[in-house]
Design an enzyme around this catalytic site. Sequence first.
Site, PDB file in Angstrom:
ATOM      1  N   HIS A  35       0.971  -1.273  -0.075  1.00 34.94           N
ATOM      2  CA  HIS A  35       0.013  -0.252  -0.402  1.00 34.94           C
ATOM      3  C   HIS A  35       0.410   1.432  -0.068  1.00 34.94           C
ATOM      4  O   HIS A  35       1.587   1.639   0.747  1.00 34.94           O
ATOM      5  CB  HIS A  35      -1.130  -0.548   0.987  1.00 34.94           C
ATOM      6  CG  HIS A  35      -1.758   0.680   1.440  1.00 34.94           C
ATOM      7  ND1 HIS A  35      -3.395   1.048   0.652  1.00 34.94           N
ATOM      8  CD2 HIS A  35      -2.218   2.326   1.649  1.00 34.94           C
ATOM      9  CE1 HIS A  35      -3.788   2.160   0.506  1.00 34.94           C
ATOM     10  NE2 HIS A  35      -3.639   2.434   1.971  1.00 34.94           N
ATOM     11  N   ASP A  37       1.296   4.964   0.223  1.00 32.28           N
ATOM     12  CA  ASP A  37       0.048   6.190   0.917  1.00 32.28           C
ATOM     13  C   ASP A  37       0.568   7.362   0.425  1.00 32.28           C
ATOM     14  O   ASP A  37       2.032   7.605   0.493  1.00 32.28           O
ATOM     15  CB  ASP A  37       0.260   6.501   2.283  1.00 32.28           C
ATOM     16  CG  ASP A  37      -0.667   5.728   2.795  1.00 32.28           C
ATOM     17  OD1 ASP A  37      -2.183   5.712   2.641  1.00 32.28           O
ATOM     18  OD2 ASP A  37      -0.694   4.898   3.844  1.00 32.28           O
ATOM     19  N   MET A  39       0.311  12.014  -0.155  1.00 38.40           N
ATOM     20  CA  MET A  39      -0.432  13.044   0.213  1.00 38.40           C
ATOM     21  C   MET A  39      -0.002  14.194  -0.712  1.00 38.40           C
ATOM     22  O   MET A  39       1.213  14.125  -0.976  1.00 38.40           O
ATOM     23  CB  MET A  39      -0.067  13.255   1.477  1.00 38.40           C
ATOM     24  CG  MET A  39      -0.310  11.434   2.654  1.00 38.40           C
ATOM     25  SD  MET A  39      -0.043  11.964   3.803  1.00 38.40           S
ATOM     26  CE  MET A  39      -0.312   9.744   5.224  1.00 38.40           C
ATOM     27  N   HIS A  69      -2.774   4.276  -3.144  1.00 38.33           N
ATOM     28  CA  HIS A  69      -4.114   5.131  -2.470  1.00 38.33           C
ATOM     29  C   HIS A  69      -3.584   6.787  -2.565  1.00 38.33           C
ATOM     30  O   HIS A  69      -3.059   7.327  -1.947  1.00 38.33           O
ATOM     31  CB  HIS A  69      -3.973   5.107  -1.028  1.00 38.33           C
ATOM     32  CG  HIS A  69      -5.219   5.581  -0.250  1.00 38.33           C
ATOM     33  ND1 HIS A  69      -4.753   6.064   1.612  1.00 38.33           N
ATOM     34  CD2 HIS A  69      -5.896   6.619  -0.425  1.00 38.33           C
ATOM     35  CE1 HIS A  69      -5.866   5.936   1.843  1.00 38.33           C
ATOM     36  NE2 HIS A  69      -6.340   7.065   0.392  1.00 38.33           N
ATOM     37  N   MET A  71      -3.960  10.558  -1.305  1.00 39.32           N
ATOM     38  CA  MET A  71      -4.531  11.516  -0.788  1.00 39.32           C
ATOM     39  C   MET A  71      -5.248  13.078  -1.657  1.00 39.32           C
ATOM     40  O   MET A  71      -4.042  13.316  -0.608  1.00 39.32           O
ATOM     41  CB  MET A  71      -4.203  11.695   0.662  1.00 39.32           C
ATOM     42  CG  MET A  71      -4.900   9.730   1.038  1.00 39.32           C
ATOM     43  SD  MET A  71      -4.278   9.850   2.286  1.00 39.32           S
ATOM     44  CE  MET A  71      -2.969   8.550   2.034  1.00 39.32           C
ATOM     45  N   MET A 140     -11.865   4.229   4.913  1.00 38.40           N
ATOM     46  CA  MET A 140     -10.917   4.612   5.598  1.00 38.40           C
ATOM     47  C   MET A 140     -11.147   4.452   7.648  1.00 38.40           C
ATOM     48  O   MET A 140     -12.408   4.879   7.966  1.00 38.40           O
ATOM     49  CB  MET A 140     -10.845   6.392   5.727  1.00 38.40           C
ATOM     50  CG  MET A 140      -9.998   6.512   4.559  1.00 38.40           C
ATOM     51  SD  MET A 140      -8.557   5.832   3.678  1.00 38.40           S
ATOM     52  CE  MET A 140      -7.754   5.822   5.534  1.00 38.40           C
ATOM     53  N   GLY A 145      -3.956  11.158   7.192  1.00 36.29           N
ATOM     54  CA  GLY A 145      -2.799  12.337   6.640  1.00 36.29           C
ATOM     55  C   GLY A 145      -1.804  10.961   7.886  1.00 36.29           C
ATOM     56  O   GLY A 145      -0.622  11.252   7.379  1.00 36.29           O
ATOM     57  N   PHE A 146      -2.017  10.138   8.679  1.00 43.68           N
ATOM     58  CA  PHE A 146      -0.923  10.213   9.294  1.00 43.68           C
ATOM     59  C   PHE A 146      -1.258   8.676   9.757  1.00 43.68           C
ATOM     60  O   PHE A 146      -2.078   8.042  10.271  1.00 43.68           O
ATOM     61  CB  PHE A 146      -0.644  11.056  10.602  1.00 43.68           C
ATOM     62  CG  PHE A 146      -0.300  12.552  10.296  1.00 43.68           C
ATOM     63  CD1 PHE A 146       0.700  12.553   9.973  1.00 43.68           C
ATOM     64  CD2 PHE A 146      -1.640  13.145  10.555  1.00 43.68           C
ATOM     65  CE1 PHE A 146       0.909  14.170   9.898  1.00 43.68           C
ATOM     66  CE2 PHE A 146      -2.000  14.586   9.936  1.00 43.68           C
ATOM     67  CZ  PHE A 146      -0.276  15.142   9.889  1.00 43.68           C
ATOM     68  N   GLY A 147       0.570   7.645  10.099  1.00 48.27           N
ATOM     69  CA  GLY A 147      -0.191   6.190  10.196  1.00 48.27           C
ATOM     70  C   GLY A 147       0.111   6.768  11.714  1.00 48.27           C
ATOM     71  O   GLY A 147      -0.124   7.258  12.431  1.00 48.27           O
ATOM     72  N   GLY A 148       0.235   5.504  12.982  1.00 50.72           N
ATOM     73  CA  GLY A 148      -0.042   5.168  14.306  1.00 50.72           C
ATOM     74  C   GLY A 148      -1.790   5.850  14.670  1.00 50.72           C
ATOM     75  O   GLY A 148      -1.235   5.893  16.182  1.00 50.72           O
ATOM     76  N   ASP A 178      -8.310   0.611   5.939  1.00 52.00           N
ATOM     77  CA  ASP A 178      -7.100   1.845   6.427  1.00 52.00           C
ATOM     78  C   ASP A 178      -7.162   2.767   7.286  1.00 52.00           C
ATOM     79  O   ASP A 178      -8.135   3.194   7.460  1.00 52.00           O
ATOM     80  CB  ASP A 178      -7.351   2.418   4.652  1.00 52.00           C
ATOM     81  CG  ASP A 178      -5.560   2.643   4.993  1.00 52.00           C
ATOM     82  OD1 ASP A 178      -5.144   2.793   6.100  1.00 52.00           O
ATOM     83  OD2 ASP A 178      -5.414   3.005   4.130  1.00 52.00           O
ATOM     84  N   GLY A 179      -6.337   2.192   8.406  1.00 53.21           N
ATOM     85  CA  GLY A 179      -6.378   3.019   8.978  1.00 53.21           C
ATOM     86  C   GLY A 179      -6.142   2.504  10.666  1.00 53.21           C
ATOM     87  O   GLY A 179      -7.466   1.651  11.396  1.00 53.21           O
ATOM     88  N   GLY A 180      -5.014   1.885  11.427  1.00 51.27           N
ATOM     89  CA  GLY A 180      -5.595   2.024  12.854  1.00 51.27           C
ATOM     90  C   GLY A 180      -5.590  -0.267  13.291  1.00 51.27           C
ATOM     91  O   GLY A 180      -6.214  -0.011  13.841  1.00 51.27           O
ATOM     92  N   GLY A 200       0.347   0.122   8.588  1.00 50.96           N
ATOM     93  CA  GLY A 200       1.320   0.496   8.449  1.00 50.96           C
ATOM     94  C   GLY A 200       2.104   0.227  10.180  1.00 50.96           C
ATOM     95  O   GLY A 200       2.856  -0.949   9.447  1.00 50.96           O
TER      96      GLY A 200
HETATM   97  C1  DX5 Z   1      -3.561   7.317   6.370  1.00 53.68           C
HETATM   98  C2  DX5 Z   1      -2.701   6.549   5.680  1.00 53.68           C
HETATM   99  C3  DX5 Z   1      -2.881   4.937   5.855  1.00 53.68           C
HETATM  100  C4  DX5 Z   1      -1.782   4.542   7.122  1.00 53.68           C
HETATM  101  C5  DX5 Z   1      -2.203   3.278   7.686  1.00 53.68           C
HETATM  102  O1  DX5 Z   1      -3.429   8.531   5.874  1.00 53.68           O
HETATM  103  O2  DX5 Z   1      -3.742   6.366   4.568  1.00 53.68           O
HETATM  104  O3  DX5 Z   1      -2.509   3.443   4.816  1.00 53.68           O
HETATM  105  O4  DX5 Z   1      -0.750   4.934   6.678  1.00 53.68           O
HETATM  106  O5  DX5 Z   1      -0.901   3.449   9.274  1.00 53.68           O
HETATM  107  P1  DX5 Z   1      -1.410   2.635  10.060  1.00 53.68           P
HETATM  108  O6  DX5 Z   1      -1.955   1.406  10.207  1.00 53.68           O
HETATM  109  O7  DX5 Z   1      -0.418   2.685  11.474  1.00 53.68           O
HETATM  110  O8  DX5 Z   1      -2.729   3.302  11.076  1.00 53.68           O
HETATM  111 ZN    ZN Z   2      -3.796   4.889   2.808  1.00 58.82          ZN
END
Ligand code: DX5
Ligand code: ZN
Length: 218
Positions: A35, A37, A39, A69, A71, A140, A145-148, A178-180, A200
Site C-alpha cells: 500500500h 500512501d 499525500m 492510495h 490523498m 478509512m 494523513g498520518f499512520g499510527g 485502512d487505519g489503526g 502500517g
Molecule cells: C493514513 C494512511 C494509512 C496509514 C495506515 O493516511 O492512508 O494507510 O498509513 O497506518 P496505520 O496502520 O499505522 O494506521
Molecule cells: Zn492508505
Amino acid sequence: MVNSLEIAPSILGGDHTALADSVKQIESAGLKWVHVDVMDGHFVPNLSFGPGVVKSLKGKFPNLFLDTHLMLDNPHEYIEAFAKAGADLISIHVEPEYPISATLAEIHLLGKQNGIVINPKTPIGEVVEYLPQVDLVLVMSVQPGFGGQSFNPVALEKIEFLKKIRDEMKLNFRIEVDGGITAKNVGDVIMRGADTIVAGTEFFKNGEELLRCANGTF
Ligand code: DX5
Ligand code: ZN
C-alpha cells in the site's frame, strides 16, 4: 467470500530511508500487495510519496501489486503519472470536487484497477453511485494523513453495508480498510466483510501476530 484475503502493508509505516528493505520484509512475509500512501499537503495535512517512488518500487519489485492510495485534492491530474510509474491499483477519494466517475474510467482505460475511498465522517451513501464501476472500495478507519492513529469503529458499519449492497447489486468489488488495524481488531474487520487489509504501524511492529490473526479469521 468473493475475493481472496490480501494484507497490504503501508510503506508509510516503514523506514523511509530504506523503503526497499521495508518492501523486502513484505515480500518475505509472503504478501503480494504493497500500500502506497500519496499525500498532497492540501487534502490531508501531510506530504509523502510521489510517482517517482512508485516507479522505483515497480522497477525493483515488478511482481508486487502496488495499491496506490491518492490523498489529493486534484487526483484526476495525476492518474496518468501514477499509471505510467507502475501503480497496479489507483484509489481516489470521494470527498474533493473533481470528475470522479470520469477519473475512475480513466484509470481503467490506462489498464489499471480502480478504487473509491471514503473518510470516516463521510456518509457511505456518497459512494453508492460509483459501485458498479469500481474494483475496490477503501473504507478509512482513521482521518487520513498520518499512520499510527486509533481505529474508528464507524468503519465497521460501512464495511457491513458494502458487503450487503455488493450482494444485492451482484457486484464483486473488494472491500479494503485502512487505519489503526492491529492484531486485536483485524479479525473483527474481516468478519464484517473486509477482504483487503491495510496495516502500517502494526505490520512493521507486530507483523507475524497480525498475519496469524488475519489468516485465522478469514
Ligand atoms: C493514513 C494512511 C494509512 C496509514 C495506515 O493516511 O492512508 O494507510 O498509513 O497506518 P496505520 O496502520 O499505522 O494506521
Ligand atoms: Zn492508505
